[in-house]
Motif scaffolding. Sequence first.
Motif, short mmCIF file in Angstrom:
data_model
loop_
_atom_site.label_atom_id
_atom_site.label_comp_id
_atom_site.label_asym_id
_atom_site.label_seq_id
_atom_site.Cartn_x
_atom_site.Cartn_y
_atom_site.Cartn_z
N GLY A 192 0.79 -1.22 0.00
CA GLY A 192 0.00 0.00 0.00
C GLY A 192 0.82 1.28 0.00
O GLY A 192 0.26 2.38 0.02
N ILE A 193 2.15 1.16 -0.02
CA ILE A 193 3.04 2.32 -0.03
C ILE A 193 3.72 2.39 -1.39
O ILE A 193 4.46 1.47 -1.76
CB ILE A 193 4.10 2.22 1.09
CG1 ILE A 193 3.43 2.09 2.45
CG2 ILE A 193 5.03 3.43 1.05
CD1 ILE A 193 4.40 1.78 3.58
N VAL A 194 3.48 3.44 -2.13
CA VAL A 194 4.00 3.53 -3.50
C VAL A 194 4.95 4.73 -3.63
O VAL A 194 4.51 5.88 -3.66
CB VAL A 194 2.85 3.67 -4.52
CG1 VAL A 194 3.41 3.69 -5.94
CG2 VAL A 194 1.85 2.53 -4.35
N PRO A 195 6.26 4.47 -3.70
CA PRO A 195 7.19 5.58 -3.92
C PRO A 195 7.13 6.07 -5.36
O PRO A 195 6.66 5.35 -6.25
CB PRO A 195 8.56 4.93 -3.63
CG PRO A 195 8.36 3.49 -3.97
CD PRO A 195 6.93 3.16 -3.61
N ASP A 196 7.59 7.28 -5.59
CA ASP A 196 7.63 7.80 -6.96
C ASP A 196 8.67 7.08 -7.81
O ASP A 196 8.49 6.93 -9.02
CB ASP A 196 7.95 9.31 -6.94
CG ASP A 196 6.84 10.12 -6.30
OD1 ASP A 196 5.76 10.21 -6.92
OD2 ASP A 196 7.03 10.63 -5.19
N TYR A 197 9.75 6.66 -7.16
CA TYR A 197 10.84 5.99 -7.87
C TYR A 197 11.36 4.82 -7.04
O TYR A 197 11.29 4.84 -5.82
CB TYR A 197 12.02 6.94 -8.12
CG TYR A 197 11.66 8.22 -8.85
CD1 TYR A 197 11.59 8.26 -10.23
CD2 TYR A 197 11.40 9.39 -8.13
CE1 TYR A 197 11.27 9.44 -10.90
CE2 TYR A 197 11.08 10.57 -8.79
CZ TYR A 197 11.01 10.58 -10.17
OH TYR A 197 10.69 11.74 -10.82
#
Length: 217
Positions: A192-197
């Motif tokens: 559920g945690i989505v980094p940009d990169y």
Amino acid sequence: MLKHVIFDFDGTLIDTNELIINALYETVRNILNREISRHDLLAVLGKYLDDQMKYFSIEKYEEMMLYYKNYYSMHQDTMVKKFEGIDELLKKLKSLGCKIAITSAKGRNGILHGLELFNLKQYIDFIVSAYDVENKKPHPECIYKALEYFKCQKEDIIIIGDSPYDILCGINAGIKTALVSWTIFPKEKFEGIVPDYIIDKPSDIINIVQSQAAQYQ
């Protein structure tokens, strides 16, 4: 454009993973006379030291903190390593005119010791240690302090880290985030945690900074 870069310290710039895990095992073994399970380890990794020790024992956490710090101090010069390519990364960022900060769950003395051990202090413009904030990651207070120090806008800065707390900290602050692929955290900790990169090697950070800069040219 991305002229300001925030790094986490442990597990991102400096490979302290083995030392941290050993220190945790030895602290619990010697103070509480028991072993740490994998569940225990994943529950405390990346957290602030007092929270780690309180997880194992509210009654003895201060004694455990002291033991941990002594063990860490005794072994840090032999067990701590630098991730490959970090020197080149920081040097290149500075040549591009970037300002660099560290926001960490570690105390200032530990951060400075690691930077000096590997001759990296010259590249760092600002440090926010565990004892410089009232609210711990994933609260964005440490990022707000960096924004205030650099006097920059949220779109001008990125945080790079190895833990879900780092990425959530950046998301909560409304800035760009990057997760290093050399994290020791398992994938389920980032559910559920989505980094940009996602960064596979330090030089990828240079590509991100330069590609963002190109958008403004």
